[in-house]
Write an enzyme that holds these catalytic residues in place. Structure first.
Site, PDB file in Angstrom:
ATOM      1  N   GLU A 158     -19.923 -16.483 -16.345  1.00  0.00           N
ATOM      2  CA  GLU A 158     -19.732 -16.254 -17.064  1.00  0.00           C
ATOM      3  C   GLU A 158     -19.703 -15.642 -18.966  1.00  0.00           C
ATOM      4  O   GLU A 158     -19.794 -15.338 -19.346  1.00  0.00           O
ATOM      5  CB  GLU A 158     -17.686 -16.249 -17.739  1.00  0.00           C
TER       6      GLU A 158
ATOM      7  N   ASP B 109     -21.973 -12.782 -20.607  1.00  0.00           N
ATOM      8  CA  ASP B 109     -21.668 -12.363 -21.891  1.00  0.00           C
ATOM      9  C   ASP B 109     -22.562 -12.155 -22.573  1.00  0.00           C
ATOM     10  O   ASP B 109     -22.653 -10.669 -23.040  1.00  0.00           O
ATOM     11  CB  ASP B 109     -20.686 -12.843 -22.464  1.00  0.00           C
TER      12      ASP B 109
ATOM     13  N   ASN C 277     -13.328 -11.454 -17.400  1.00  0.00           N
ATOM     14  CA  ASN C 277     -14.279 -12.443 -16.750  1.00  0.00           C
ATOM     15  C   ASN C 277     -14.701 -12.494 -15.599  1.00  0.00           C
ATOM     16  O   ASN C 277     -16.391 -13.186 -15.543  1.00  0.00           O
ATOM     17  CB  ASN C 277     -13.085 -13.396 -16.838  1.00  0.00           C
TER      18      ASN C 277
ATOM     19  N   GLU D  74     -17.894 -10.209 -16.196  1.00  0.00           N
ATOM     20  CA  GLU D  74     -19.023 -10.464 -16.942  1.00  0.00           C
ATOM     21  C   GLU D  74     -19.778 -12.221 -16.159  1.00  0.00           C
ATOM     22  O   GLU D  74     -21.101 -11.773 -15.847  1.00  0.00           O
ATOM     23  CB  GLU D  74     -18.665 -11.335 -17.838  1.00  0.00           C
TER      24      GLU D  74
END
Length: 243
Positions: A61, A65, A130, A133
């Protein structure tokens, strides 16, 4: 070791349903299915590798990101040559906002892949963003920047990124309201007061005062959410004055 292997390899056979569904979702053939298994493994399973490191999607994650931010920043830099640093940062924030990523994760129905010890209906709303990502992070590890860039372009930029629409999208009503109050030299205050609701979860109640008048009230499961909710109500109440 056998427990770890069973959890992570239960779907990891090329030609199986997981592979075929991923292939269709990604638009290309995944190579290392174990990376994608990790992207959909929730921490509640409490799985660890032989060194004792947790096996779940949280590190992916983090990576996803960063990749999203990088690809979106590159796209905006090329597409909006007249935009300064502040403008580009604002536009990127709108594209990768938690709300938008949650919508993307929902649209792709990524939660169907998640392995956890928690029923799906008990996850918070952010689970969708979440794991989106985490999926981006898995793509980068599995196929590199080229394929990661292609996925983000096809799934995020092309269908959703329209600069004119984004310019009118509000990221934070609280920030917008504070900026307006400061420009207009108005006094404002967010007052937390006793919540009398009977919900099982603790709620916070907020009054938004502007120039010694209560403009809006709201309640939510966190102070931050209650303030944002009150700000949104105030924004629509004062919209004619603010625009």
């Amino acid at each position: 070791m056998s427990v770890i292997r069973n959890i992570l390899n239960s779907r990891s056979s090329k030609g199986g349903n997981f592979f075929n569904t991923l292939h269709k979702l990604l638009g290309f053939r995944p190579k290392d299915l174990s990376v994608y298994e990790r992207a959909f493994t929730h921490r509640s399973l409490n799985v660890k590798d032989p060194s004792g490191n947790p096996i779940n999607y949280e590190r992916l994650e983090f990576l996803g990101d960063a990749m999203l931010g990088s690809v979106i920043a590159s796209h905006l830099y090329q597409e909006v040559p007249e935009g300064d640093e502040g403008y580009l940062t604002k536009m990127r924030s709108k594209i990768v906002s938690r709300k938008h990523l949650n919508e993307l994760g929902k649209d792709l129905n990524l939660i169907r892949f998640v392995k956890s010890n928690i029923p799906n209906d008990q996850f918070g709303v952010n689970i969708h963003g979440n794991i989106f990502e985490a999926l981006v992070g898995a793509i980068y590890l599995d196929r590199g920047y080229k394929y990661c860039n292609r996925f983000i372009y096809n799934r995020v930029i092309e269908p959703y990124v329209d600069i004119e629409t984004l310019e009118g999208r509000v990221i934070s009503y609280k920030s917008l309201l504070i900026e307006w109050c400061q420009k207009q030299k108005k006094e404002f205050n967010y007052q937390v007061y006793e919540d009398t609701g009977r919900d099982e979860l603790k709620h916070f109640a907020v009054k938004l005062w502007i120039d010694k008048k209560v403009i809006a009230k709201a309640r939510a499961t966190s102070k931050k959410k209650a303030e944002e909710k009150a700000s949104k109500r105030a924004y629509y109440a004062l919209q004619n004055k603010m625009n």
